[in-house]
Design an enzyme around this catalytic site. Structure first.
Site, PDB file in Angstrom:
ATOM      1  CD  GLU A 113      12.088  -5.898  -2.251  1.00  0.00           C
ATOM      2  OE1 GLU A 113      11.507  -5.429  -1.240  1.00  0.00           O
ATOM      3  OE2 GLU A 113      11.469  -6.514  -3.135  1.00  0.00           O
ATOM      4  CD  GLU A 169       6.705  -9.514  -0.483  1.00  0.00           C
ATOM      5  OE1 GLU A 169       5.527  -9.360  -0.111  1.00  0.00           O
ATOM      6  OE2 GLU A 169       7.532  -8.569  -0.517  1.00  0.00           O
TER       7      GLU A 169
HETATM    8  O1  G3I Z   1       1.278   6.877  -6.632  1.00  0.00           O
HETATM    9  C1  G3I Z   1       0.055   6.795  -5.860  1.00  0.00           C
HETATM   10  C2  G3I Z   1      -0.541   8.191  -5.702  1.00  0.00           C
HETATM   11  O2  G3I Z   1      -0.931   8.691  -6.986  1.00  0.00           O
HETATM   12  C3  G3I Z   1      -1.742   8.110  -4.779  1.00  0.00           C
HETATM   13  O3  G3I Z   1      -2.228   9.405  -4.527  1.00  0.00           O
HETATM   14  C4  G3I Z   1      -1.329   7.470  -3.462  1.00  0.00           C
HETATM   15  C5  G3I Z   1      -2.551   7.301  -2.581  1.00  0.00           C
HETATM   16  O4  G3I Z   1      -2.241   6.372  -1.566  1.00  0.00           O
HETATM   17  O5  G3I Z   1      -0.772   6.139  -3.690  1.00  0.00           O
HETATM   18  C6  G3I Z   1       0.396   6.234  -4.489  1.00  0.00           C
HETATM   19  O6  G3I Z   1       0.865   4.925  -4.697  1.00  0.00           O
HETATM   20  C7  G3I Z   1       1.575   4.375  -3.574  1.00  0.00           C
HETATM   21  C8  G3I Z   1       2.906   3.833  -4.126  1.00  0.00           C
HETATM   22  O7  G3I Z   1       3.644   3.123  -3.098  1.00  0.00           O
HETATM   23  C9  G3I Z   1       3.789   4.938  -4.694  1.00  0.00           C
HETATM   24  O8  G3I Z   1       4.127   5.827  -3.710  1.00  0.00           O
HETATM   25  C10 G3I Z   1       0.738   3.205  -3.031  1.00  0.00           C
HETATM   26  O9  G3I Z   1      -0.407   3.711  -2.409  1.00  0.00           O
HETATM   27  C11 G3I Z   1       1.574   2.422  -2.001  1.00  0.00           C
HETATM   28  O10 G3I Z   1       0.871   1.252  -1.607  1.00  0.00           O
HETATM   29  C12 G3I Z   1       2.882   1.978  -2.636  1.00  0.00           C
HETATM   30  O11 G3I Z   1       3.669   1.334  -1.624  1.00  0.00           O
HETATM   31  C13 G3I Z   1       4.743   0.531  -2.138  1.00  0.00           C
HETATM   32  C14 G3I Z   1       4.511  -0.919  -1.634  1.00  0.00           C
HETATM   33  O12 G3I Z   1       5.619  -1.760  -2.003  1.00  0.00           O
HETATM   34  C15 G3I Z   1       3.256  -1.519  -2.268  1.00  0.00           C
HETATM   35  O13 G3I Z   1       3.446  -1.617  -3.672  1.00  0.00           O
HETATM   36  C16 G3I Z   1       6.067   1.052  -1.584  1.00  0.00           C
HETATM   37  O14 G3I Z   1       6.350   2.320  -2.164  1.00  0.00           O
HETATM   38  C17 G3I Z   1       7.185   0.097  -1.910  1.00  0.00           C
HETATM   39  O15 G3I Z   1       8.398   0.519  -1.285  1.00  0.00           O
HETATM   40  C18 G3I Z   1       6.851  -1.306  -1.397  1.00  0.00           C
HETATM   41  O16 G3I Z   1       7.876  -2.160  -1.821  1.00  0.00           O
HETATM   42  C19 G3I Z   1       7.750  -3.537  -1.418  1.00  0.00           C
HETATM   43  C20 G3I Z   1       8.236  -4.383  -2.584  1.00  0.00           C
HETATM   44  O17 G3I Z   1       7.479  -4.104  -3.741  1.00  0.00           O
HETATM   45  C21 G3I Z   1       8.198  -5.854  -2.211  1.00  0.00           C
HETATM   46  N1  G3I Z   1       8.979  -6.111  -0.989  1.00  0.00           N
HETATM   47  C22 G3I Z   1       8.549  -5.294   0.167  1.00  0.00           C
HETATM   48  C23 G3I Z   1       8.643  -3.817  -0.188  1.00  0.00           C
HETATM   49  C24 G3I Z   1       8.260  -2.948   1.007  1.00  0.00           C
HETATM   50  O18 G3I Z   1       6.936  -3.155   1.358  1.00  0.00           O
END
Ligand code: G3I
Length: 387
Positions: A296, A180
């Site tokens: 994705e 991105e």
């Molecule tokens: O695992 C921690 C947990 O320990 C903690 O308590 C909690 C508190 O907020 O956070 C948890 O981590 C979260 C993680 O997902 C796992 O669930 C993060 O906050 C959260 O920001 C993260 O979101 C991910 C996001 O990317 C940011 O990395 C989404 O699952 C994931 O589906 C999303 O994927 C992105 C791709 O990487 C790039 N393309 C877009 C796509 C959708 O946004």
């Protein structure tokens, strides 16, 4: 006009209203008549596929790959899901466990606990392992902003890439090296997103990342990955043009880049999907000597009525339309969905549908059963030309 339609009154009313409101299409289909539109997603429409083979098997039969993003937590905590994932997926992409925020407790250390678990799982299940992602503006650890500056940024980036890529060298099928990097709304003439990496290292950070990844694992397929490249809309068109220019610049410098990842986060209610426009873009990328992966895919079904049949079929239509178009292109080597089951989708955390019903964007339902979207993907894989 409505003969043989087994629509209940509510469905007909909704379609009557939406068609009058000018929605006019479902899943990007331009229907010539209300009857056709209603038939498209009425209960009498079903998506089918021959046999019971998994998506992984159907993809492999055509020389393609199919897989999904997953979190360690989901696989390790639910044996039924674990079994479904192993059955349906030939590729595993860590949705979270290979990102900086989880890999890097601090500037001098790495924690590969969950990434290693997923790598071992993929190996044991004879799955390909996709790395996501080495360089991104999101999910950076809290220390990044405090400890990374213009004097150490290149060293920090190279150490991350070398350490992470070397660890899985030989197992990784492909890496989303940079994710991105284009954002039209940031207003730069080159379309680059104003990310921390751009601010720290300038536009060359992209080439630096690809060259470091190639040095650390010469066998991995190196991918530039982005979203918002799919529909007939000014911003997607501008982004497709900016991505093409970026890829041309990288190729002209001899950068070791091998593929474009098109994320394909789609809306069930889309009225702008135009297959020929997307195929034209895929062909222009292929002309640069690059492969294409759908990396994705999911189909958000918010802003639709609560009727489960209408929603399920509207989602399936988008998978059908999109994949039957792109899988005809020889440069497209595979499809990954961003999750496998509606029980584990990032979209559930990204805002509930207006109707309050849970979002249902993926091939398997909440109980890991195959649904219309699964059949739409299966059918598109079955009809794809063999590679
Ligand atoms: O695992 C921690 C947990 O320990 C903690 O308590 C909690 C508190 O907020 O956070 C948890 O981590 C979260 C993680 O997902 C796992 O669930 C993060 O906050 C959260 O920001 C993260 O979101 C991910 C996001 O990317 C940011 O990395 C989404 O699952 C994931 O589906 C999303 O994927 C992105 C791709 O990487 C790039 N393309 C877009 C796509 C959708 O946004």
């Amino acid at each position: 006009m409505f003969k043989n339609l087994r629509l209940n009154r509510r469905q007909a009313l909704w379609f009557g209203l939406t068609t009058l409101a000018g929605m006019g299409t479902i899943g990007g289909h331009k229907f010539s008549s209300l009857a056709q539109q209603i038939a498209a997603v009425s209960s009498s429409t079903n998506f089918t596929a021959v046999g019971t083979n998994s998506l992984r098997q159907r993809a492999a039969a055509k020389g393609l790959i199919y897989g999904a993003a997953v979190r360690h937590k989901s696989l390790a905590s639910n044996p039924t899901f674990n079994k479904s994932f192993a059955n349906e997926c030939g590729v595993l992409v860590p949705e979270w466990d290979l990102k900086w925020a989880t890999l890097r407790p601090d500037i001098n250390s790495f924690d590969f606990t969950y990434a290693d678990w997923l790598a071992n799982y993929a190996r044991n299940q004879k799955m390909l392992f996709r790395g996501h992602t080495l360089v991104w503006h999101d999910s950076l650890p809290a220390w990044f902003g405090q400890k990374v500056n213009q004097s150490n940024a290149k060293q920090v980036l190279l150490k991350h890439i070398e350490t992470v890529v070397r660890r899985y060298a030989g197992q990784i099928h492909s890496w989303d090296v940079v994710n991105e990097a284009i954002n039209i709304k940031d207003g730069r003439s080159d379309g680059l997103r104003n990310t921390p990496w751009l601010k720290l290292l300038g536009p060359d950070y992209i080439e630096i990342a690809f060259r470091a990844a190639a040095k650390a694992d010469p066998k991995a397929l190196l991918v530039y990955n982005d979203y918002g490249l799919d529909v007939d809309y000014w911003e997607d068109e501008a982004k497709r043009s900016a991505v093409l220019k970026l890829l041309e610049r990288l190729k002209s410098k001899g950068t070791p880049i091998h593929a474009l990842g098109i994320q394909a986060h789609m809306e069930a209610r889309t009225t702008r999907f135009n297959p020929s426009r997307l195929v034209e873009f895929v062909r222009r990328v292929a002309k640069l000597g690059l492969k294409v992966m759908i990396t994705e895919m999911d189909v958000r079904d918010t802003n639709l009525p609560n009727d489960p049949v209408i929603r399920a079929n509207a989602v399936a239509y988008v998978y059908k339309d999109y994949l039957s178009a792109v899988l005809k292109e020889p440069s497209v080597i595979g499809v990954m969905t961003w999750g496998l089951s509606d029980r584990y989708t990032w979209l559930a955390e990204d805002g509930q549908p207006l109707t309050g019903a849970p979002v249902k964007p993926l091939p398997l339902d909440y109980d890991f059963k195959r649904k219309s979207a699964w059949y739409a993907i299966a059918s598109a894989l079955d009809q794809a030309p063999k590679r």
